[in-house]
Design an enzyme around this catalytic site. Structure first.
Site, short mmCIF file in Angstrom:
data_model
loop_
_atom_site.label_atom_id
_atom_site.label_comp_id
_atom_site.label_asym_id
_atom_site.label_seq_id
_atom_site.Cartn_x
_atom_site.Cartn_y
_atom_site.Cartn_z
N SER A 68 0.84 -1.21 0.00
CA SER A 68 0.00 0.00 0.00
C SER A 68 0.87 1.26 0.00
O SER A 68 1.46 1.56 -1.00
CB SER A 68 -1.04 0.04 1.11
OG SER A 68 -2.01 1.02 0.76
N HIS A 73 4.91 13.96 6.42
CA HIS A 73 4.86 15.40 6.20
C HIS A 73 5.60 16.05 7.36
O HIS A 73 5.33 15.74 8.52
CB HIS A 73 3.41 15.91 6.17
CG HIS A 73 2.56 15.25 5.15
ND1 HIS A 73 2.63 15.56 3.81
CD2 HIS A 73 1.64 14.29 5.26
CE1 HIS A 73 1.76 14.82 3.15
NE2 HIS A 73 1.14 14.03 4.01
N CYS A 88 -2.36 -3.16 3.03
CA CYS A 88 -3.46 -4.06 2.71
C CYS A 88 -3.01 -5.45 3.14
O CYS A 88 -1.86 -5.81 2.94
CB CYS A 88 -3.74 -4.06 1.21
SG CYS A 88 -4.22 -2.46 0.56
#
Length: 125
Positions: A68, A73, A88
């Site tokens: 996935s 950030h 996943c």
């Protein structure tokens, strides 16, 4: 469909400021951390934002995983970081690998405190 989505908000990061400012350095380290956790990177994007009146530009680091994704950030002017790791669990349970990666990411930034969340997504059917 089923998976594990981990998030963390890191406050007052005490790491070397370069980890919040240097996209290439952070990106190289992230690829190694993903691989060390046993996950498979398939593509990546590391971007440094320009400085503003609030201070130096932060970084967005995204790695697309076969399982996935992982995203970081940074807000250097606030010594803050947000982390997102999603796997996943189709064809195998990658939850332990996701948790290992998240732990490595948190340790890299050495926050004074964190707010972490875990969300099981989808169902087993």
């Amino acid at each position: 469909m089923q998976g594990l989505h981990l998030t963390a908000d890191l406050h007052n990061c005490r790491c070397d400021p370069a980890w919040l400012l240097d996209a290439d350095r952070l990106g190289d380290w992230c690829i190694k951390a993903v691989q060390a956790a046993g996950l498979q990177p398939v593509n990546q994007l590391f971007h440094t934002f320009p400085a503003t009146e609030h201070g130096p530009g932060g970084i967005t680091a995204t790695i697309l995983l076969a399982e996935s994704h992982m995203c970081i950030h940074t807000w250097p002017e606030q010594k803050a970081v947000t982390l997102d790791v999603y796997v996943c669990n189709f064809g195998g349970d990658h939850s332990a690998r996701a948790r290992s990666l998240m732990q490595s990411l948190v340790e890299r930034f050495a926050p004074e405190w964190t707010e972490q969340r875990s969300l099981d997504r989808g169902d087993e059917s």
